[in-house]
Scaffold this motif. Structure first.
Motif, PDB file in Angstrom:
ATOM      1  N   LEU A  30       0.823  -1.282   0.079  1.00  0.00           N
ATOM      2  CA  LEU A  30      -0.005  -0.021   0.177  1.00  0.00           C
ATOM      3  C   LEU A  30       0.721   1.071  -0.003  1.00  0.00           C
ATOM      4  CD1 LEU A  30      -2.633  -1.308   2.600  1.00  0.00           C
ATOM      5  CD2 LEU A  30      -2.610  -1.545   0.284  1.00  0.00           C
ATOM      6  N   GLN A  31       1.991   1.395   0.829  1.00  0.00           N
ATOM      7  CA  GLN A  31       2.632   2.381   0.962  1.00  0.00           C
ATOM      8  C   GLN A  31       3.538   2.588  -0.510  1.00  0.00           C
ATOM      9  OE1 GLN A  31       4.978   2.020   4.682  1.00  0.00           O
ATOM     10  NE2 GLN A  31       5.335   3.929   3.987  1.00  0.00           N
ATOM     11  N   ALA A  32       3.808   1.498  -1.309  1.00  0.00           N
ATOM     12  CA  ALA A  32       4.524   1.773  -2.423  1.00  0.00           C
ATOM     13  C   ALA A  32       3.560   2.254  -3.528  1.00  0.00           C
ATOM     14  CB  ALA A  32       5.136   0.416  -3.041  1.00  0.00           C
ATOM     15  N   LEU A  33       2.338   1.863  -3.392  1.00  0.00           N
ATOM     16  CA  LEU A  33       1.256   2.176  -4.258  1.00  0.00           C
ATOM     17  C   LEU A  33       0.788   3.780  -3.955  1.00  0.00           C
ATOM     18  CD1 LEU A  33      -0.974  -0.792  -4.694  1.00  0.00           C
ATOM     19  CD2 LEU A  33       0.094   0.114  -6.622  1.00  0.00           C
ATOM     20  N   ASN A  34       0.887   4.108  -2.806  1.00  0.00           N
ATOM     21  CA  ASN A  34       0.624   5.610  -2.330  1.00  0.00           C
ATOM     22  C   ASN A  34       1.931   6.534  -3.020  1.00  0.00           C
ATOM     23  OD1 ASN A  34      -1.612   4.818  -1.006  1.00  0.00           O
ATOM     24  ND2 ASN A  34      -0.682   4.947   0.929  1.00  0.00           N
ATOM     25  N   ILE A  35       3.063   5.929  -2.879  1.00  0.00           N
ATOM     26  CA  ILE A  35       4.059   6.882  -3.250  1.00  0.00           C
ATOM     27  C   ILE A  35       4.084   6.752  -5.053  1.00  0.00           C
ATOM     28  CG2 ILE A  35       6.587   6.654  -3.744  1.00  0.00           C
ATOM     29  CD1 ILE A  35       6.792   5.409  -0.671  1.00  0.00           C
ATOM     30  N   LEU A  36       3.540   5.757  -5.470  1.00  0.00           N
ATOM     31  CA  LEU A  36       3.826   5.951  -7.091  1.00  0.00           C
ATOM     32  C   LEU A  36       2.674   6.744  -7.729  1.00  0.00           C
ATOM     33  CD1 LEU A  36       4.777   2.099  -7.671  1.00  0.00           C
ATOM     34  CD2 LEU A  36       6.060   4.099  -8.115  1.00  0.00           C
TER      35      LEU A  36
ATOM     36  N   LEU B 131      11.778   2.806  -0.594  1.00  0.00           N
ATOM     37  CA  LEU B 131      11.439   3.716   0.530  1.00  0.00           C
ATOM     38  C   LEU B 131      10.315   3.171   1.344  1.00  0.00           C
ATOM     39  CD1 LEU B 131      10.885   6.807  -1.736  1.00  0.00           C
ATOM     40  CD2 LEU B 131      12.654   6.673  -0.103  1.00  0.00           C
ATOM     41  N   ALA B 132       9.393   2.244   0.765  1.00  0.00           N
ATOM     42  CA  ALA B 132       8.493   1.463   1.496  1.00  0.00           C
ATOM     43  C   ALA B 132       9.062   0.515   2.451  1.00  0.00           C
ATOM     44  CB  ALA B 132       7.716   0.997   0.607  1.00  0.00           C
ATOM     45  N   PHE B 133      10.019  -0.246   2.096  1.00  0.00           N
ATOM     46  CA  PHE B 133      10.623  -1.350   2.785  1.00  0.00           C
ATOM     47  C   PHE B 133      11.758  -0.743   3.771  1.00  0.00           C
ATOM     48  CE2 PHE B 133       9.217  -4.230  -0.338  1.00  0.00           C
ATOM     49  CZ  PHE B 133       9.218  -5.398   0.493  1.00  0.00           C
ATOM     50  N   ALA B 134      12.007   0.493   3.718  1.00  0.00           N
ATOM     51  CA  ALA B 134      12.842   1.348   4.713  1.00  0.00           C
ATOM     52  C   ALA B 134      11.996   1.426   5.902  1.00  0.00           C
ATOM     53  CB  ALA B 134      13.411   2.661   4.159  1.00  0.00           C
ATOM     54  N   ASP B 135      10.947   2.005   5.452  1.00  0.00           N
ATOM     55  CA  ASP B 135       9.654   2.016   6.724  1.00  0.00           C
ATOM     56  C   ASP B 135       9.304   0.772   7.381  1.00  0.00           C
ATOM     57  OD1 ASP B 135       9.785   4.736   6.272  1.00  0.00           O
ATOM     58  OD2 ASP B 135       7.902   4.896   5.066  1.00  0.00           O
ATOM     59  N   ARG B 136       9.304  -0.384   6.420  1.00  0.00           N
ATOM     60  CA  ARG B 136       8.964  -1.689   7.015  1.00  0.00           C
ATOM     61  C   ARG B 136       9.965  -2.168   7.997  1.00  0.00           C
ATOM     62  NH1 ARG B 136      10.257  -7.438   4.423  1.00  0.00           N
ATOM     63  NH2 ARG B 136      12.485  -6.665   5.070  1.00  0.00           N
TER      64      ARG B 136
ATOM     65  N   LEU C  81       1.939   6.674   7.878  1.00  0.00           N
ATOM     66  CA  LEU C  81       2.832   5.853   7.153  1.00  0.00           C
ATOM     67  C   LEU C  81       1.891   5.620   5.684  1.00  0.00           C
ATOM     68  CD1 LEU C  81       4.631   3.053   9.064  1.00  0.00           C
ATOM     69  CD2 LEU C  81       5.678   5.250   7.959  1.00  0.00           C
ATOM     70  N   LEU C  82       0.552   5.515   6.052  1.00  0.00           N
ATOM     71  CA  LEU C  82      -0.330   5.363   4.905  1.00  0.00           C
ATOM     72  C   LEU C  82      -1.032   6.592   4.517  1.00  0.00           C
ATOM     73  CD1 LEU C  82      -1.731   2.080   5.710  1.00  0.00           C
ATOM     74  CD2 LEU C  82      -0.279   2.359   4.233  1.00  0.00           C
ATOM     75  N   SER C  83      -0.747   7.702   4.846  1.00  0.00           N
ATOM     76  CA  SER C  83      -1.329   9.068   4.564  1.00  0.00           C
ATOM     77  C   SER C  83      -0.889   9.506   3.151  1.00  0.00           C
ATOM     78  CB  SER C  83      -1.104  10.135   5.486  1.00  0.00           C
ATOM     79  OG  SER C  83       0.381  10.473   5.562  1.00  0.00           O
ATOM     80  N   ASP C  84      -1.659  10.331   2.452  1.00  0.00           N
ATOM     81  CA  ASP C  84      -1.355  10.887   1.202  1.00  0.00           C
ATOM     82  C   ASP C  84      -0.357  11.614   1.338  1.00  0.00           C
ATOM     83  OD1 ASP C  84      -2.037  10.808  -1.948  1.00  0.00           O
ATOM     84  OD2 ASP C  84      -2.550  13.030  -1.357  1.00  0.00           O
TER      85      ASP C  84
ATOM     86  N   ALA D 178       2.919  10.017   1.579  1.00  0.00           N
ATOM     87  CA  ALA D 178       3.351   9.442   0.637  1.00  0.00           C
ATOM     88  C   ALA D 178       4.110  10.637  -0.617  1.00  0.00           C
ATOM     89  CB  ALA D 178       2.050   8.767  -0.165  1.00  0.00           C
ATOM     90  N   ARG D 179       3.340  11.784  -0.537  1.00  0.00           N
ATOM     91  CA  ARG D 179       3.724  12.711  -1.593  1.00  0.00           C
ATOM     92  C   ARG D 179       5.435  13.288  -1.229  1.00  0.00           C
ATOM     93  NH1 ARG D 179       0.081  15.753  -0.342  1.00  0.00           N
ATOM     94  NH2 ARG D 179      -1.435  15.281  -2.289  1.00  0.00           N
ATOM     95  N   ARG D 180       5.422  13.227   0.104  1.00  0.00           N
ATOM     96  CA  ARG D 180       6.608  13.980   0.522  1.00  0.00           C
ATOM     97  C   ARG D 180       7.897  12.514   0.261  1.00  0.00           C
ATOM     98  NH1 ARG D 180       7.007  13.824   5.964  1.00  0.00           N
ATOM     99  NH2 ARG D 180       4.888  13.392   6.414  1.00  0.00           N
ATOM    100  N   ARG D 181       7.427  11.441   0.357  1.00  0.00           N
ATOM    101  CA  ARG D 181       8.461  10.134   0.083  1.00  0.00           C
ATOM    102  C   ARG D 181       8.775  10.288  -1.480  1.00  0.00           C
ATOM    103  NH1 ARG D 181      11.472   8.254   3.342  1.00  0.00           N
ATOM    104  NH2 ARG D 181      11.255   5.940   3.190  1.00  0.00           N
ATOM    105  N   ALA D 182       7.595  10.476  -2.330  1.00  0.00           N
ATOM    106  CA  ALA D 182       7.947  10.578  -3.589  1.00  0.00           C
ATOM    107  C   ALA D 182       8.992  11.538  -4.025  1.00  0.00           C
ATOM    108  CB  ALA D 182       6.549  10.532  -4.421  1.00  0.00           C
TER     109      ALA D 182
END
Length: 594
Positions: free
Chosen positions: A284-290, A315-320, A337-340, A343-347
């Protein structure tokens, strides 16, 4: 690719897809006998313990996600916790800095059996003896040994003879390694299931018999046999002989349970995953970032597509690796972690070239966890083998981690099940004398460091890699999917979902597409390696794409065609049509249905 290796299986009665054709057929047999998706999944699960014992077993664990008509999806959590005596101090007193990857000290409470029983009791239709019948048949009458099963036993034959004689007795009948495709039997396990059925046959109802079976396993002769095994001293991958910490009391005091899913919405689909005691939220995190990148403009499996997906996964696995763990024992900030916004900041961290850093998120009050995660990754990237590598036999054993199996079922009544059983691998734990199966080695996923979400704590769940998926479209489609693969499970599923979200209708076409995964993750299994910038790709991505990925700074490892991923899936459509597909990789997984 305009062709597929197999057709999408289609029907209206029922479909079953698993990682072994015999298990798929056994599950379908339950549907033919009037059973539903829950009966079929359980029967397939017990058969997989027989035909793929190097990948799962009765001493292992089980997460499943399922949905029934008109209800919300649920998670079945059959992940057993650490023993009451499993403290960091206890392992350090044994001279250990990591939990061994094999042997008695690696065991947690076995969860799979109770999980299947809970599912059958609450949602199944068929009697317990009917569901267990296919597994007993193949244990008694035999099945063609998979070459990988044969090879696994052959590689450990000398060790079994010397250190784990109960394993030699079961996996090397007559003192000989089973030949590939030769008929192989596990009569000891068949006797265990037959005794369990005898001890429960006086129950007044179907449900009462299942409850009695749970008691026999966790409070009867099976728990007693496990307790006896744990009191002995046996060699493990630390290079020393250790006693186990698991007791009959640990088994008696635990039960599987249901809990809500964690979910996210994407292009009309809602994807449901387990909580952070598994790695499911990574997807879910990876999809949010993408969705904050340009990936939708990139052709499937182009260099840009692979690059963006790989960087989002890092990025998602680093959080995991930094923040996930058992939420009953640690605060896991999934809402952030699952907020939009997050995810925008991570992207914004994704550039044109491959990152070589471990970059968990900067969360308020948790910076110390990020620093420690980066330190662990650095240590893992320098490791050449992990504990036990000083002694050749033990080094070999340390690196013989098992894998996993997967089951997808959809029935004519609208039930859909996604289950990913694992653990209890023949190569990682000695057979419990008289029972015919080994225990799990799931405790190796804990860290022997204080203060981490994934630190070892008595009665806490290890943060596992097991990650079934269930997705529901706003038009009424319901999809079940999953794969073996440890840290790769959600990576290969990401490739699947990125195609599904673009509207691809053929499940088999999606499964036939070349896959890739990042090794820029902290490995969940001993020796916990970390490969900065590592990217494994199938050669069918093409020389031009591979060259461009290397130019962008990815440390690319090229694997043969059809060598990555073992995904299976099933789908129910609003008109009642049922579909299923299975990967052709390894030539074991099959979908059946009508």
């Amino acid at each position: 690719m305009d062709f597929t290796t197999r057709p999408d299986i289609r029907g209206t009665f029922g479909v079953v897809s698993t990682t072994h054709w015999i298990a798929s057929s056994a599950g379908m047999a339950m549907l033919e006998r009037g059973g539903n998706a829950f009966d079929a999944a359980a029967a397939a699960g017990f058969v997989l313990q027989i035909v793929e014992p190097h990948l799962n077993g009765p001493g292992g664990d089980l997460p499943a996600i399922f949905v029934r008509p008109g209800e919300q999806p649920q998670v079945l959590c059959a992940q057993g916790p650490a023993p009451a005596a499993a403290t960091i101090e206890a392992y350090r007193a044994a001279g250990l800095t990591e939990v061994p990857g094999s042997g008695l000290l690696a065991s947690v409470v076995p969860g799979a059996f109770d999980g299947w029983m809970l599912m059958l009791r609450d949602f199944g239709n068929l009697p317990l003896d009917v569901v267990l019948d296919p597994a007993i048949f193949y244990a008694e009458q035999g099945h063609p040994a998979l070459p990988r099963l044969s090879n696994t036993v052959a590689e450990l034959a000398d060790f079994f003879r010397k250190e784990w004689p109960s394993s030699a007795e079961v996996w090397m009948p007559g003192g000989k390694v089973p030949a590939p495709h030769a008929i192989f039997r596990n009569e000891a396990l068949a006797r265990t299931w037959r005794r369990l059925l005898r001890e429960t046959e006086g129950a007044r109802s179907r449900e009462a018999r299942i409850e009695a079976a749970r008691s026999v396993f966790y409070r009867g002769f099976i728990a007693e046999s496990v307790d006896t095994l744990m009191r002995g001293e046996l060699m493990d991958s630390s290079g020393q002989r250790n006693k186990g910490l698991l007791t009959a009391a640990d088994m008696a005091g635990w039960q599987a349970h249901y809990e809500p899913t964690v979910s996210g919405g994407y292009n009309g689909w809602t994807i449901h995953k387990t909580g952070p005691w598994g790695q499911g939220p990574v997807l879910l995190q990876a999809l949010n970032i993408l969705r904050h990148t340009r990936i939708e403009e990139a052709p499937i499996n182009s260099a840009e597509f692979v690059h963006l997906a790989a960087e989002a996964l890092k990025l998602a696995f680093a959080d995991r690796d930094t923040f996930y763990g058992d939420p009953d024992f640690s605060h896991i900030p999934l809402d952030v972690l699952l907020s939009d916004d997050y995810a925008r900041r991570r992207a914004t961290l994704i550039g044109e070239t491959a990152s070589l850093e471990q970059r968990p998120g900067d969360l308020a009050g948790l910076g110390h966890l990020a620093e420690r995660a980066a330190e662990r990754a650095t240590a893992g990237s320098l490791s050449v083998g992990g504990i036990g590598t000083g002694e050749p036999t033990m080094a070999h054993l340390t690196l013989k981690e098992g894998d996993t199996v997967h089951i997808d079922v959809a029935d004519r009544w609208g039930n859909v099940v996604s289950a990913t059983p694992s653990g209890g691998w023949l190569q990682s734990s000695p057979v419990v004398p008289g029972l015919g199966f080994p225990m799990n080695s799931r405790a190796q996923m804990f860290w022997l460091e204080e203060g981490l979400p994934s630190s070892l704590r008595p009665r806490s769940r290890p943060r596992t890699t097991l990650s079934p998926s269930l997705a529901i479209h706003e038009d009424g489609r319901i999809l079940s999917v999953g794969t073996p693969g440890g840290d790769q499970q959600d990576q290969w599923q990401l490739v699947f979902f990125l195609q599904l979200l673009r509207g691809e209708q053929s499940l088999q076409k999606i499964l036939d597409t070349p896959v890739f995964h990042s090794t820029h993750v902290q490995a969940s299994f001993a020796p916990r390696s970390f490969s900065p910038g590592g990217l494994s790709v199938e050669e069918t991505l093409g020389a031009e794409v591979i060259a461009e990925l290397k130019r962008r700074g990815h440390d690319v490892s090229v694997t043969p065609a059809w060598s990555g991923g073992r995904l299976t899936c099933a789908e129910r459509r609003p008109d009642g049509q049922l579909l299923a597909a299975a990967t052709p990789r390894m030539m074991q997984a099959y979908a059946v249905g009508r």
